[in-house]
Design a protein around this motif. Structure first.
Motif, PDB file in Angstrom:
ATOM      1  N   GLY A 243     -30.472 -23.354  -3.257  1.00 40.92           N
ATOM      2  CA  GLY A 243     -29.874 -24.350  -4.134  1.00 40.92           C
ATOM      3  C   GLY A 243     -30.290 -25.748  -3.747  1.00 40.92           C
ATOM      4  N   ALA A 244     -29.477 -26.720  -4.170  1.00 41.73           N
ATOM      5  CA  ALA A 244     -29.804 -28.125  -3.929  1.00 41.73           C
ATOM      6  C   ALA A 244     -29.848 -28.474  -2.452  1.00 41.73           C
ATOM      7  N   ASP A 245     -29.145 -27.689  -1.612  1.00 40.66           N
ATOM      8  CA  ASP A 245     -29.144 -27.973  -0.172  1.00 40.66           C
ATOM      9  C   ASP A 245     -30.517 -27.765   0.458  1.00 40.66           C
ATOM     10  N   CYS A 246     -31.409 -27.090  -0.247  1.00 39.48           N
ATOM     11  CA  CYS A 246     -32.754 -26.846   0.281  1.00 39.48           C
ATOM     12  C   CYS A 246     -33.785 -27.837  -0.263  1.00 39.48           C
ATOM     13  N   LEU A 247     -33.306 -28.889  -0.923  1.00 37.48           N
ATOM     14  CA  LEU A 247     -34.188 -29.902  -1.480  1.00 37.48           C
ATOM     15  C   LEU A 247     -34.070 -31.219  -0.734  1.00 37.48           C
ATOM     16  N   MET A 248     -35.174 -31.941  -0.670  1.00 37.30           N
ATOM     17  CA  MET A 248     -35.179 -33.339  -0.244  1.00 37.30           C
ATOM     18  C   MET A 248     -35.589 -34.154  -1.460  1.00 37.30           C
ATOM     19  N   LEU A 249     -34.647 -34.949  -1.977  1.00 38.58           N
ATOM     20  CA  LEU A 249     -34.884 -35.689  -3.213  1.00 38.58           C
ATOM     21  C   LEU A 249     -35.498 -37.050  -2.929  1.00 38.58           C
ATOM     22  N   ASN A 250     -36.393 -37.459  -3.800  1.00 41.45           N
ATOM     23  CA  ASN A 250     -37.011 -38.782  -3.721  1.00 41.45           C
ATOM     24  C   ASN A 250     -36.711 -39.528  -5.014  1.00 41.45           C
ATOM     25  N   ARG A 251     -36.196 -40.764  -4.869  1.00 42.20           N
ATOM     26  CA  ARG A 251     -35.816 -41.565  -6.038  1.00 42.20           C
ATOM     27  C   ARG A 251     -36.609 -42.868  -6.023  1.00 42.20           C
ATOM     28  N   ILE A 252     -37.346 -43.130  -7.094  1.00 39.25           N
ATOM     29  CA  ILE A 252     -38.099 -44.378  -7.244  1.00 39.25           C
ATOM     30  C   ILE A 252     -37.368 -45.230  -8.271  1.00 39.25           C
ATOM     31  N   VAL A 253     -37.041 -46.476  -7.901  1.00 39.87           N
ATOM     32  CA  VAL A 253     -36.203 -47.315  -8.756  1.00 39.87           C
ATOM     33  C   VAL A 253     -36.975 -48.517  -9.280  1.00 39.87           C
ATOM     34  N   ALA A 254     -36.413 -49.136 -10.314  1.00 42.63           N
ATOM     35  CA  ALA A 254     -37.030 -50.316 -10.908  1.00 42.63           C
ATOM     36  C   ALA A 254     -36.876 -51.522  -9.990  1.00 42.63           C
ATOM     37  N   ASP A 255     -37.736 -52.524 -10.165  1.00 44.20           N
ATOM     38  CA  ASP A 255     -37.653 -53.753  -9.369  1.00 44.20           C
ATOM     39  C   ASP A 255     -36.295 -54.420  -9.573  1.00 44.20           C
ATOM     40  N   GLY A 256     -35.743 -54.975  -8.483  1.00 44.01           N
ATOM     41  CA  GLY A 256     -34.458 -55.655  -8.554  1.00 44.01           C
ATOM     42  C   GLY A 256     -33.273 -54.735  -8.370  1.00 44.01           C
ATOM     43  N   MET A 257     -33.519 -53.420  -8.311  1.00 40.63           N
ATOM     44  CA  MET A 257     -32.452 -52.448  -8.095  1.00 40.63           C
ATOM     45  C   MET A 257     -32.694 -51.727  -6.777  1.00 40.63           C
ATOM     46  N   ALA A 258     -31.602 -51.233  -6.175  1.00 33.55           N
ATOM     47  CA  ALA A 258     -31.698 -50.438  -4.955  1.00 33.55           C
ATOM     48  C   ALA A 258     -30.723 -49.278  -5.066  1.00 33.55           C
ATOM     49  N   VAL A 259     -31.127 -48.106  -4.609  1.00 37.09           N
ATOM     50  CA  VAL A 259     -30.368 -46.877  -4.858  1.00 37.09           C
ATOM     51  C   VAL A 259     -30.144 -46.097  -3.566  1.00 37.09           C
ATOM     52  N   GLU A 260     -28.942 -45.498  -3.450  1.00 38.82           N
ATOM     53  CA  GLU A 260     -28.638 -44.503  -2.435  1.00 38.82           C
ATOM     54  C   GLU A 260     -27.918 -43.356  -3.142  1.00 38.82           C
ATOM     55  N   ALA A 261     -27.954 -42.164  -2.544  1.00 35.79           N
ATOM     56  CA  ALA A 261     -27.301 -41.014  -3.166  1.00 35.79           C
ATOM     57  C   ALA A 261     -26.780 -40.056  -2.109  1.00 35.79           C
ATOM     58  N   ASP A 262     -25.699 -39.333  -2.452  1.00 34.54           N
ATOM     59  CA  ASP A 262     -25.239 -38.211  -1.645  1.00 34.54           C
ATOM     60  C   ASP A 262     -24.926 -37.063  -2.595  1.00 34.54           C
ATOM     61  N   GLN A 263     -24.201 -36.044  -2.122  1.00 34.78           N
ATOM     62  CA  GLN A 263     -23.961 -34.882  -2.973  1.00 34.78           C
ATOM     63  C   GLN A 263     -23.001 -35.179  -4.118  1.00 34.78           C
ATOM     64  N   HIS A 264     -22.292 -36.302  -4.051  1.00 35.63           N
ATOM     65  CA  HIS A 264     -21.297 -36.625  -5.071  1.00 35.63           C
ATOM     66  C   HIS A 264     -21.755 -37.686  -6.066  1.00 35.63           C
ATOM     67  N   PHE A 265     -22.501 -38.691  -5.589  1.00 36.69           N
ATOM     68  CA  PHE A 265     -22.839 -39.837  -6.434  1.00 36.69           C
ATOM     69  C   PHE A 265     -24.267 -40.317  -6.171  1.00 36.69           C
ATOM     70  N   THR A 266     -24.842 -40.934  -7.183  1.00 37.47           N
ATOM     71  CA  THR A 266     -25.995 -41.814  -7.014  1.00 37.47           C
ATOM     72  C   THR A 266     -25.499 -43.221  -7.333  1.00 37.47           C
ATOM     73  N   VAL A 267     -25.758 -44.158  -6.431  1.00 37.95           N
ATOM     74  CA  VAL A 267     -25.251 -45.524  -6.556  1.00 37.95           C
ATOM     75  C   VAL A 267     -26.421 -46.487  -6.554  1.00 37.95           C
ATOM     76  N   ALA A 268     -26.448 -47.387  -7.538  1.00 40.92           N
ATOM     77  CA  ALA A 268     -27.480 -48.418  -7.608  1.00 40.92           C
ATOM     78  C   ALA A 268     -26.817 -49.783  -7.666  1.00 40.92           C
ATOM     79  N   LEU A 269     -27.365 -50.737  -6.935  1.00 38.63           N
ATOM     80  CA  LEU A 269     -26.876 -52.118  -6.964  1.00 38.63           C
ATOM     81  C   LEU A 269     -27.946 -53.028  -7.560  1.00 38.63           C
ATOM     82  N   ASP A 270     -27.512 -53.935  -8.436  1.00 37.31           N
ATOM     83  CA  ASP A 270     -28.385 -54.964  -8.985  1.00 37.31           C
ATOM     84  C   ASP A 270     -28.408 -56.128  -8.004  1.00 37.31           C
ATOM     85  N   LEU A 271     -29.529 -56.339  -7.340  1.00 42.60           N
ATOM     86  CA  LEU A 271     -29.602 -57.307  -6.240  1.00 42.60           C
ATOM     87  C   LEU A 271     -30.060 -58.697  -6.673  1.00 42.60           C
TER      88      LEU A 271
END
Length: 362
Positions: A243-271
């Motif tokens: 399942g998802a526990d066997c994956l390593m996810l990679n997230r590429i974001v737009a300029d001016g944004m920064a992202v972190e994620a865990d099993q519950h949420f993906t969070v992005a901040l407008d910097l």
């Protein structure tokens, strides 16, 4: 906090009966973090507000119970500290109490105070807050700098409910003005995945032997297949499933944004930082300087003060004018006055804006 304390008492009792001390200490440290870095910090306004209402009394009563019971849980591990806490909080007010914390019954979990769902929900909130702080630290954006907006992708119905219910608390913790929600993470980031070899190997020898087969499948996943795994689906093989526990996810974001994620949420901040946001940061920095001055002057937490300011900076003056109510509320200031010169005032700066100030009891 009371629910967290019951969880700790139950865990300590189980682990100590099995002589697994190595499992107890991390749980105790985590509970200390919950108490000091969450409950006490989140309850500061409840502790020092002037009206002696039921909410203030509840905060103090909870704090007292947690410290007394916690001293008993700590007694086998930190005997002298636990005794000091017990003597001050219990023996000094109750002469009929046992003479030592080490003569008290070891506390058992009170099932009427246990609330597994609440503890899980707060853990989700704290996880989201921690991700926001990681984004700030990674991008050198200090915590006192307000951020205009955060975008949240909840990885489940319960997560969405938690984020919506606790929105105001999360925004306050992260110093963010607005929270937006997205249903589809791929509208926020470009998502890709690769195998987590350690997680796959840990599932057992059959998985280790078939690593190439698993890796080939996981390397070829489409975005929709990745999202399906995130939602709880699995990929089935003759020897088992992953399942998802066997994956390593990679997230590429737009300029001016920064992202972190865990099993519950993906969070992005407008910097992106506007002039207005920077002035709000200056106001928060000023609050910090005044609070430090209160501590240096040994003011009681309930003492009201008058603040006198001087600055040649137009940015600083505008920052104070726009945020005067916030500054007064945070510092217990009944008046904020301006001096004609800096004579007799203490020089300082707030986010690079020079000013001078002093405080006196009102």
């Amino acid at each position: 906090m009371l629910a967290t304390l019951q969880d700790l008492a139950a865990k300590v009792e189980v682990e100590m009966k099995a002589y697994r001390l190595y499992n107890v200490v991390p749980a105790v440290i985590a509970a200390v973090d919950d108490l000091t870095n969450w409950y006490v910090r989140r309850s500061r306004r409840r502790f020092w507000k002037s009206e002696n209402d039921g909410d203030k009394n509840a905060a103090y009563a909870t704090m007292y119970k947690v410290l007394v019971d916690f001293s008993k849980i700590l007694a086998p591990f930190l005997p002298l500290l636990a005794e000091e806490i017990y003597q001050i909080l219990v023996r000094e007010v109750d002469a009929n109490a046992p003479v030592s914390v080490h003569l008290c019954e070891f506390p058992s979990a009170d099932k009427s105070l246990m609330d597994e769902k609440l503890v899980e929900r707060i853990a989700m909130v704290r996880g989201m807050v921690e991700m926001g702080r990681v984004i700030r630290a990674t991008n050198n954006v200090k915590n006192r700098m307000p951020i205009a907006c955060m975008t949240v992708v909840a990885h489940g119905t319960e997560e969405k409910n938690v984020a919506e219910t606790m929105k105001d608390l999360i925004l306050e913790e992260l110093n963010v003005r607005e929270m937006k929600f997205l249903e589809d993470e791929t509208k926020l980031v470009k998502l890709s995945a690769k195998p987590n070899f350690l997680a796959i190997k840990a599932k057992g020898p059959d998985y280790a032997k078939n690593m190439k087969v698993i890796s080939a499948k996981l390397n070829s996943l489409s975005v929709d297949e990745i999202k399906a795994l995130q939602n709880g689906e699995t990929i089935k093989f003759d020897f088992g499933e992953v399942g998802a526990d066997c994956l390593m996810l990679n997230r590429i974001v737009a300029d001016g944004m920064a992202v972190e994620a865990d099993q519950h949420f993906t969070v992005a901040l407008d910097l992106k930082i506007t002039d207005e946001l920077r002035r709000a940061c200056v106001a928060r920095e000023l609050v910090n300087r005044i609070q430090n001055r209160r501590k240096d002057q040994n003011y009681a937490i309930t003492d009201k003060i008058e603040v006198t300011l001087f600055s040649a900076s137009d940015v600083f003056k505008q920052a104070v004018a726009e945020n005067e109510a916030y500054i007064a509320g945070e510092t217990q200031a009944v008046a904020i006055k301006w001096a004609a010169a800096a004579d007799g005032l203490e020089a300082n700066d707030a986010d690079g804006e020079a000013f001078a100030f002093t405080t006196v009891k009102a």
